[in-house]
Design a protein around this motif. Structure first.
Motif, PDB file in Angstrom:
ATOM      1  N   GLN A  14      43.482  34.405  45.211  1.00  0.00           N
ATOM      2  CA  GLN A  14      42.851  35.602  45.752  1.00  0.00           C
ATOM      3  C   GLN A  14      43.955  36.643  45.897  1.00  0.00           C
ATOM      4  OE1 GLN A  14      40.851  35.045  49.457  1.00  0.00           O
ATOM      5  NE2 GLN A  14      40.037  37.113  49.541  1.00  0.00           N
ATOM      6  N   LEU A  15      43.945  37.649  44.998  1.00  0.00           N
ATOM      7  CA  LEU A  15      45.036  38.608  44.904  1.00  0.00           C
ATOM      8  C   LEU A  15      44.661  39.942  45.513  1.00  0.00           C
ATOM      9  CD1 LEU A  15      46.144  37.904  41.221  1.00  0.00           C
ATOM     10  CD2 LEU A  15      47.268  37.109  43.308  1.00  0.00           C
ATOM     11  N   LEU A  16      45.674  40.655  45.953  1.00  0.00           N
ATOM     12  CA  LEU A  16      45.486  41.997  46.470  1.00  0.00           C
ATOM     13  C   LEU A  16      45.088  42.921  45.325  1.00  0.00           C
ATOM     14  CD1 LEU A  16      45.819  43.869  48.987  1.00  0.00           C
ATOM     15  CD2 LEU A  16      48.156  44.296  48.192  1.00  0.00           C
ATOM     16  N   ALA A  17      44.058  43.720  45.533  1.00  0.00           N
ATOM     17  CA  ALA A  17      43.560  44.620  44.484  1.00  0.00           C
ATOM     18  C   ALA A  17      44.460  45.842  44.393  1.00  0.00           C
ATOM     19  CB  ALA A  17      42.120  45.037  44.776  1.00  0.00           C
ATOM     20  N   LYS A  18      45.308  45.868  43.383  1.00  0.00           N
ATOM     21  CA  LYS A  18      46.178  47.020  43.134  1.00  0.00           C
ATOM     22  C   LYS A  18      46.633  46.969  41.685  1.00  0.00           C
ATOM     23  CE  LYS A  18      50.689  45.006  44.281  1.00  0.00           C
ATOM     24  NZ  LYS A  18      51.902  45.118  45.129  1.00  0.00           N
ATOM     25  N   ALA A  19      47.340  47.976  41.249  1.00  0.00           N
ATOM     26  CA  ALA A  19      47.819  48.034  39.869  1.00  0.00           C
ATOM     27  C   ALA A  19      49.080  47.180  39.739  1.00  0.00           C
ATOM     28  CB  ALA A  19      48.107  49.476  39.467  1.00  0.00           C
ATOM     29  N   TYR A  20      49.028  46.167  38.856  1.00  0.00           N
ATOM     30  CA  TYR A  20      50.164  45.276  38.627  1.00  0.00           C
ATOM     31  C   TYR A  20      50.787  45.582  37.265  1.00  0.00           C
ATOM     32  CZ  TYR A  20      48.440  42.431  42.526  1.00  0.00           C
ATOM     33  OH  TYR A  20      48.027  41.988  43.755  1.00  0.00           O
ATOM     34  N   ASP A  21      52.090  45.397  37.186  1.00  0.00           N
ATOM     35  CA  ASP A  21      52.797  45.543  35.918  1.00  0.00           C
ATOM     36  C   ASP A  21      52.811  44.175  35.245  1.00  0.00           C
ATOM     37  OD1 ASP A  21      54.313  46.226  33.773  1.00  0.00           O
ATOM     38  OD2 ASP A  21      56.199  46.511  34.889  1.00  0.00           O
ATOM     39  N   LEU A  22      51.779  43.897  34.428  1.00  0.00           N
ATOM     40  CA  LEU A  22      51.644  42.581  33.814  1.00  0.00           C
ATOM     41  C   LEU A  22      52.663  42.344  32.709  1.00  0.00           C
ATOM     42  CD1 LEU A  22      47.743  42.279  33.658  1.00  0.00           C
ATOM     43  CD2 LEU A  22      49.322  41.433  35.398  1.00  0.00           C
ATOM     44  N   GLU A  23      53.371  43.383  32.279  1.00  0.00           N
ATOM     45  CA  GLU A  23      54.423  43.202  31.281  1.00  0.00           C
ATOM     46  C   GLU A  23      55.744  42.806  31.916  1.00  0.00           C
ATOM     47  OE1 GLU A  23      54.712  46.727  28.983  1.00  0.00           O
ATOM     48  OE2 GLU A  23      52.702  46.530  28.097  1.00  0.00           O
ATOM     49  N   SER A  24      55.819  42.859  33.229  1.00  0.00           N
ATOM     50  CA  SER A  24      57.029  42.471  33.936  1.00  0.00           C
ATOM     51  C   SER A  24      57.172  40.952  33.950  1.00  0.00           C
ATOM     52  CB  SER A  24      56.995  43.012  35.364  1.00  0.00           C
ATOM     53  OG  SER A  24      58.060  42.491  36.132  1.00  0.00           O
ATOM     54  N   ALA A  25      58.414  40.473  34.104  1.00  0.00           N
ATOM     55  CA  ALA A  25      58.652  39.026  34.170  1.00  0.00           C
ATOM     56  C   ALA A  25      58.077  38.424  35.443  1.00  0.00           C
ATOM     57  CB  ALA A  25      60.152  38.744  34.080  1.00  0.00           C
ATOM     58  N   HIS A  26      57.996  39.214  36.514  1.00  0.00           N
ATOM     59  CA  HIS A  26      57.451  38.734  37.789  1.00  0.00           C
ATOM     60  C   HIS A  26      56.476  39.788  38.321  1.00  0.00           C
ATOM     61  CE1 HIS A  26      60.463  35.546  37.794  1.00  0.00           C
ATOM     62  NE2 HIS A  26      61.376  36.474  37.502  1.00  0.00           N
ATOM     63  N   PRO A  27      55.240  39.811  37.783  1.00  0.00           N
ATOM     64  CA  PRO A  27      54.283  40.853  38.199  1.00  0.00           C
ATOM     65  C   PRO A  27      53.750  40.669  39.612  1.00  0.00           C
ATOM     66  CG  PRO A  27      53.235  39.309  36.705  1.00  0.00           C
ATOM     67  CD  PRO A  27      54.688  38.932  36.750  1.00  0.00           C
ATOM     68  N   PHE A  28      53.811  39.430  40.143  1.00  0.00           N
ATOM     69  CA  PHE A  28      53.249  39.157  41.460  1.00  0.00           C
ATOM     70  C   PHE A  28      54.363  38.768  42.433  1.00  0.00           C
ATOM     71  CE2 PHE A  28      50.123  37.644  38.260  1.00  0.00           C
ATOM     72  CZ  PHE A  28      49.194  38.642  38.433  1.00  0.00           C
ATOM     73  N   THR A  29      54.135  39.098  43.680  1.00  0.00           N
ATOM     74  CA  THR A  29      55.029  38.680  44.767  1.00  0.00           C
ATOM     75  C   THR A  29      54.226  37.831  45.754  1.00  0.00           C
ATOM     76  OG1 THR A  29      54.538  40.614  46.149  1.00  0.00           O
ATOM     77  CG2 THR A  29      56.310  40.837  44.507  1.00  0.00           C
ATOM     78  N   PRO A  30      54.895  37.054  46.586  1.00  0.00           N
ATOM     79  CA  PRO A  30      54.141  36.245  47.564  1.00  0.00           C
ATOM     80  C   PRO A  30      53.214  37.080  48.459  1.00  0.00           C
ATOM     81  CG  PRO A  30      56.414  35.487  47.421  1.00  0.00           C
ATOM     82  CD  PRO A  30      56.338  36.743  46.596  1.00  0.00           C
ATOM     83  N   ASP A  31      53.602  38.328  48.724  1.00  0.00           N
ATOM     84  CA  ASP A  31      52.753  39.162  49.580  1.00  0.00           C
ATOM     85  C   ASP A  31      51.450  39.565  48.881  1.00  0.00           C
ATOM     86  OD1 ASP A  31      54.652  39.057  51.564  1.00  0.00           O
ATOM     87  OD2 ASP A  31      55.645  40.920  50.934  1.00  0.00           O
ATOM     88  N   ASP A  32      51.416  39.486  47.543  1.00  0.00           N
ATOM     89  CA  ASP A  32      50.198  39.848  46.811  1.00  0.00           C
ATOM     90  C   ASP A  32      49.129  38.773  46.897  1.00  0.00           C
ATOM     91  OD1 ASP A  32      51.361  42.234  45.954  1.00  0.00           O
ATOM     92  OD2 ASP A  32      52.259  41.288  44.188  1.00  0.00           O
ATOM     93  N   ILE A  33      49.512  37.549  47.198  1.00  0.00           N
ATOM     94  CA  ILE A  33      48.560  36.434  47.254  1.00  0.00           C
ATOM     95  C   ILE A  33      47.919  36.410  48.642  1.00  0.00           C
ATOM     96  CG2 ILE A  33      48.260  33.942  47.060  1.00  0.00           C
ATOM     97  CD1 ILE A  33      50.673  33.890  45.223  1.00  0.00           C
TER      98      ILE A  33
END
Length: 338
Positions: A14-33
């Protein structure tokens, strides 16, 4: 957003609804979950007899025999209720197909009831953000429109549009098909300018995804022509219908009913254009001609700016799905699959 949704569903995030950079090596952070959900896997019972009856009903529906299709689908629905139960994907699919059979049999009341049952089942099984749920709301809009419940149809269309844009993104053919139905509803409500904008958006999607010479693009040009004719812009209607006819002739034989019908539309629009030209008053003292027919707000006088926005000085283009037109009225599009 559609890709992010698919990833979250498959891994149970269950992720925070925002714009993510999916081309990045680490698009998600623990705070996004925001949470973790269990992903349940298991076997789902199906009925081969019920599926065979469902497929046979769909086949008869495609062949233009809705009465026989409804008989088979009723039998299939009975089998599926007894073997799979009401909360099953096959049962929901059968309700949806039966709704289309009723609709083609000119029974929009029962079509609306069956489609509502199908959506209720799918929302319980897959959730509200499922493509089949969105297409089901598109069908509800079509059936409500047939019952002259236009405001109700607009509500269903807005719901379907919201779901499709979230699930599929803005450049999906299903979104284009929904825009066609939206335009037809607005035309019946007298909102010609709004209808043209929806048709323009639909045409852009079909041309970018399917190509300028696709059969579905041809139906866009036909719908545009009908809308322009209703706005007393028959000269533009002739050009759009002629483009529709050219595409159909490139794919189909000259004796095909769709080609013959398009040729008939070209003649009809040409006759209206000549009649309007004959009825047009002479130019005034300053050299400007007075409109022969008073234009409604957002009507014929707005065609030229919209046409320029489509990339051509004389072509405002719109989309529409399959169906049989009557003179002066566009063919009703299909917002969802049967």
């Amino acid at each position: 957003m559609p890709l992010l949704r698919a990833v979250a569903q498959r891994v149970g995030l269950q992720l925070l609804a925002k714009a993510y950079d999916l081309e990045s090596a680490h698009p998600f952070t623990p705070d996004d979950i925001q949470g973790l959900q269990a992903v349940v896997k298991g076997t789902l019972h199906t009925s081969q007899d019920g599926q065979d009856l469902l497929n046979a009903g769909k086949a008869y529906l495609q062949e233009g025999d809705p009465q026989r299709a409804a008989e088979l689908l009723h039998e299939g629905l009975s089998v599926l209720h007894q073997t799979c139960g009401p909360l099953h994907v096959q049962t929901a699919e059968c309700y949806t197909a039966l709704a289309m059979a009723y609709y083609h049999h000119k029974d929009a009341v029962n079509a609306l009831a069956c489609q509502q049952k199908g959506i209720a089942i799918l929302e319980r099984i897959h959730g509200w953000d499922d493509p089949d749920v969105a297409l089901g709301y598109g069908n509800l809009a079509l059936f409500s429109h047939s019952l002259q419940e236009h405001q109700r149809a607009v509500y269903y269309i807005k719901r379907a549009e919201q779901l499709l844009l979230t699930i599929c993104g803005p450049n999906h053919p299903d979104v284009a098909a929904l825009y066609i139905n939206t335009a037809m509803v607005h035309l019946d409500l007298g909102h010609s300018k709004t209808a043209l904008r929806y048709l323009h958006a639909s045409l852009k999607i079909y041309e970018s995804v399917l190509g300028e010479g696709h059969l579905q693009t041809a139906t866009c040009f036909h719908a545009t022509a009908v809308a322009l004719s209703m706005m007393s812009a028959s000269s533009l209607a002739v050009k759009n219908e002629q483009r529709c006819c050219d595409i159909l002739k490139a794919h189909l034989d000259a004796t095909d009913p769709r080609v013959v019908e398009s040729v008939s539309w070209v003649r009809t629009f040409s006759s209206r254009a000549k009649l309007q030209a004959q009825q047009a008053p002479p130019p005034s003292a300053n050299g400007a001609a007075t409109p022969a027919v008073p234009a409604e707000p957002g009507g014929a006088e707005t065609v030229k700016p919209l046409a320029n926005g489509l990339g051509g000085p004389t072509e405002a283009e719109v989309v529409k799905a399959n169906g049989g037109p009557t003179p002066g009225k566009a063919r009703a599009g299909k917002g969802a699959k049967a």
